[in-house]
Scaffold this active site. Structure first.
Site, mmCIF file in Angstrom:
data_model
loop_
_atom_site.group_PDB
_atom_site.id
_atom_site.type_symbol
_atom_site.label_atom_id
_atom_site.label_comp_id
_atom_site.label_asym_id
_atom_site.label_seq_id
_atom_site.Cartn_x
_atom_site.Cartn_y
_atom_site.Cartn_z
ATOM 1 N N GLY A 42 0.707 -1.100 -0.081
ATOM 2 C CA GLY A 42 0.019 -0.002 -0.031
ATOM 3 C C GLY A 42 0.890 1.430 -0.043
ATOM 4 C CG LEU A 43 -0.721 5.090 -0.115
ATOM 5 C CD1 LEU A 43 -1.582 6.237 0.632
ATOM 6 C CD2 LEU A 43 -0.464 5.707 -1.444
ATOM 7 N N GLY A 45 3.938 0.792 2.100
ATOM 8 C CA GLY A 45 4.849 -0.221 1.561
ATOM 9 C C GLY A 45 5.440 0.124 0.459
ATOM 10 C CG HIS A 266 -15.395 6.913 7.960
ATOM 11 N ND1 HIS A 266 -16.481 7.774 7.422
ATOM 12 C CD2 HIS A 266 -14.315 7.428 7.541
ATOM 13 C CE1 HIS A 266 -15.857 8.735 6.709
ATOM 14 N NE2 HIS A 266 -14.636 8.562 6.833
ATOM 15 C CB SER A 284 -15.180 10.887 0.694
ATOM 16 O OG SER A 284 -14.187 11.767 1.260
ATOM 17 N NE ARG A 330 -12.753 10.224 9.047
ATOM 18 C CZ ARG A 330 -11.816 9.702 8.460
ATOM 19 N NH1 ARG A 330 -11.027 8.581 8.641
ATOM 20 N NH2 ARG A 330 -11.747 10.037 6.915
ATOM 21 C CG HIS A 401 -12.446 4.187 7.845
ATOM 22 N ND1 HIS A 401 -12.551 3.574 6.749
ATOM 23 C CD2 HIS A 401 -11.897 5.383 7.877
ATOM 24 C CE1 HIS A 401 -11.802 4.356 5.810
ATOM 25 N NE2 HIS A 401 -11.270 5.311 6.678
ATOM 26 N NE ARG A 435 -7.270 7.328 9.659
ATOM 27 C CZ ARG A 435 -8.009 7.752 8.743
ATOM 28 N NH1 ARG A 435 -7.432 8.973 8.296
ATOM 29 N NH2 ARG A 435 -8.693 7.185 8.129
ATOM 30 C CG LEU A 441 -4.654 8.811 2.245
ATOM 31 C CD1 LEU A 441 -5.001 9.355 1.012
ATOM 32 C CD2 LEU A 441 -4.451 7.111 1.926
#
Length: 637
Positions: A42-43, A45, A266, A284, A330, A401, A435, A441
């Site tokens: 993913g981002l 890795g 979420h 989103s 959230r 989430h 978070r 990200l």
């Protein structure tokens, strides 16, 4: 166990700069002599693997998907935070740091969070250079929008597909290194064990998901970039293949697991529609920029939402939190949605939903502007629900989430097993008890592009040139244990499917360790999960063979791990008798029903130590020292 965070001394804004300047380095010629394993693409890795290979290290990268570009990071929608202050609305590194610390309800390290804010701007520059098509304003500059928990616009985005575009950027960097031969890619491989030899991580054992073959791979260091464990709840916004096996088995090899009960709910997900579902779909958080959340004022009002006049609607977030309105964090938005539904004001057939309404922004901005910002999200909602959100409000409800808990890591992102690092959502470090949106990200790319290239070099320089290979007896032992476990699962021949046990575990955790928790419910869960685990090992049915493609066997191993992790989550929640962020203990709330922390007893991270099969885990703590921010009751009013 004494936990050393290794956060550098000195002023907050100088810690990372000083640390980089004083760490040991590996010279370019010697980098080629070190082999590094990266699990997950993913981002975190993909960025780590490409960055380390670019530096000259020899990298092996593993993913369970058929291609690295299918990692779950691709599902992220709304955006990525960075403190560039393009809108000139008062943002700064300090403000991003403070919003993140506050949003996590003061349960994260100051040093880690400030470093994250510092490198955020470099992430955007890196991604623009890779060709990521961020939205741009009329003058050509990158555009920004707001997310929950902030009063500035700092979120960079590519419509509603930001994760996909960022992953394609990291994937292109990874592919370049694969082409150059500096990264060897292993798709359709699942890590089943971490091999620890001579007191350090020396490699992993994997299963080839197409042939069933068990293989060993040795390296000087192992990076776990395998995401979170939200699928322990069965229904979540995660892809079905997302699992906790890599981090859980590293935990059983000595890596402490921190804050496992800190899971994020979420607030904007498409509601559950029946027992046929295997996952939930995220809408989103960026939609809360323009969409307005409301419920009917009247209990049990089943009228068409367009027939309910304004004076009979309760825009409860705007009413209760005037400073932030629909852009509260959230956890606050989720908890309030649950309260409204529990009070009988929920909408839809199940009564477990609230409205997210775009009538006002459609009138104010026009349909074309909404299409430009959110078009693919609106299309996705219509495809799933059959309802047109341009003409009727969306129905949303909270769902599992992200997970803030994960493997405990120090400032260098190393776990308590030397040589084993955890990046991105696999670690616990940056988000505390909640978070903020668009920060996942940011953390994944910060860890991979700008932090691990420095800190792993420091570890390897101190390690020396010790040779590694898979002939060490520890690899053979790990392979033997895996083969025996698989034979055991295949030999049970019970009457219930793997999915049955996973679904039942999810129901227990959602009911008793979800959005709201209390001592009575947690103790009940503590009784129910061991009973379910015992039944699993007596009555699960896993068809097929081990020496072949066998998805039932794959899932059985993952659910076996979830059953153990689920019990640890309940233990962690029982011990933490305060409310903070997403962890809402009903016994600990303010008169206004907000989360009430207990800083005298719980201003720490709880890091659990595996003590052996059938033995209670040992709870260790890392005290969180706040030198630069003042602990205060969170308020978004």
């Amino acid at each position: 166990m004494k936990l050393e965070s290794k956060v550098p001394e000195g002023p907050l804004a100088e810690k990372w700069t000083h640390h980089k300047a004083t760490m040991k380095l590996v010279n370019p010629a010697n980098k080629r002599k070190y082999e590094i394993i990266v699990v997950g693409t993913g981002l975190a890795g993909a960025s780590a693997a490409s960055s380390l290979a670019e530096l000259g290290y020899r990298v092996k990268a593993f993913c369970i998907q058929d291609s690295p570009r299918r990692a779950h990071s691709i599902a992220a929608q709304g955006g990525i935070n960075a403190a560039k202050n393009y809108p000139n609305d008062g943002d700064s590194v300090w403000r991003l740091f403070y919003d993140t610390i506050k949003g996590g309800d003061y349960r994260a390290r100051e040093g880690n969070v400030h470093r994250l804010a510092e490198v955020s701007s470099s992430i955007i520059d890196q991604c623009v250079a890779q060709g990521v098509p961020f939205a741009r304003e009329y003058g050509g500059l990158l555009d920004n929008r707001s997310f929950g928990g902030a009063q500035v616009s700092r979120t960079f985005y590519a419509r509603g597909q930001t994760g996909q575009q960022l992953l394609l950027g990291a994937y292109s960097a990874l592919c370049r290194q694969i082409g150059l031969g500096t990264v060897k890619m292993y798709p359709r491989m699942e890590m089943l064990d971490l091999v620890v030899a001579d007191g350090a991580a020396r490699g992993i054992v994997t299963r080839d998901l197409t042939t069933g073959k068990i293989e060993s791979h040795a390296a000087h260091a192992v990076l776990l970039c395998t995401g979170g464990y939200g699928n322990v709840f069965f229904l979540s916004t995660n892809a079905q293949n997302s699992n906790a096996t890599a981090v859980w088995r590293a935990h059983k090899r000595g890596a402490l697991f921190a804050n496992p009960c800190f899971t994020q709910i979420h607030p904007t997900c498409i509601p559950v529609s029946g027992d046929h579902q295997s996952k939930l779909t995220l809408m989103s958080e960026s939609l809360r920029n323009d969409g307005r959340v409301w419920v009917p004022k009247k209990v049990g009002d089943t009228r068409n939402p367009n027939e309910i006049p304004e004076d009979e609607r309760d825009y409860y977030l705007e009413r209760k939190y005037p400073s932030f309105g629909n852009l509260v964090p959230r956890d606050v938005a989720s908890r309030n949605a649950k309260e409204e539904c529990d009070a009988g004001k929920g909408v839809g057939a199940s009564g477990k939903a609230v409205y997210l309404d775009f009538a006002e922004p459609l009138k104010r901005l026009g349909k074309n502007a909404i299409v430009e910002k959110y078009g693919n999200l609106f299309d996705m909602y219509k495809q799933i629900t059959g309802e047109n959100p341009y003409t009727v409000p969306m129905r949303i409800y909270p769902a599992i989430h992200y997970t803030m808990g994960g493997l405990w890591v120090d400032y260098n992102l190393m776990t308590t097993v030397p040589g084993c690092f955890a990046l991105g959502e696999a670690n616990f470090s940056d988000h505390g008890a909640n978070r903020l949106g668009a920060s996942a990200l940011m953390q994944g790319l910060a860890d991979g592009y700008f932090i691990i290239p420095y800190t792993i070099g420091n570890y390897l320089a101190n390690l020396g040139m010790a040779p590694v290979n898979a002939k060490h007896p520890a690899f053979a032992e790990a392979e033997k244990n895996i083969a025996e476990s698989e034979k055991q699962l295949l030999g049970i021949n019970g009457k219930q499917t793997v999915t049955h046990f996973h679904r039942e575990l999810g129901k227990i955790l959602w009911e008793y360790c979800g959005m709201a928790r209390n001592e009575t419910g947690l103790k009940k869960a503590k009784t129910l999960i061991p009973q379910l685990r015992e039944e699993f090992w007596k009555n699960v049915n896993v068809p097929g063979e081990d020496a072949d493609l066998n998805q039932s066997l794959e899932r059985a191993g993952r659910v076996a791990d979830f059953l153990e992790l689920g019990e640890l989550m309940v233990d962690d929640a029982l011990q933490r008798t305060e409310s903070c962020g997403c962890h809402f203990r009903e016994e600990s709330q303010t008169p206004e029903h907000e989360a009430l922390r207990d800083d005298d007893h719980f201003a720490h991270a709880a890091a659990w130590e595996y003590a052996g099969a059938g033995k209670p885990e040992i709870r260790n703590t890392e005290e969180l020292n706040f030198e630069f921010v003042k602990l205060s009751q969170r308020s978004y009013k």
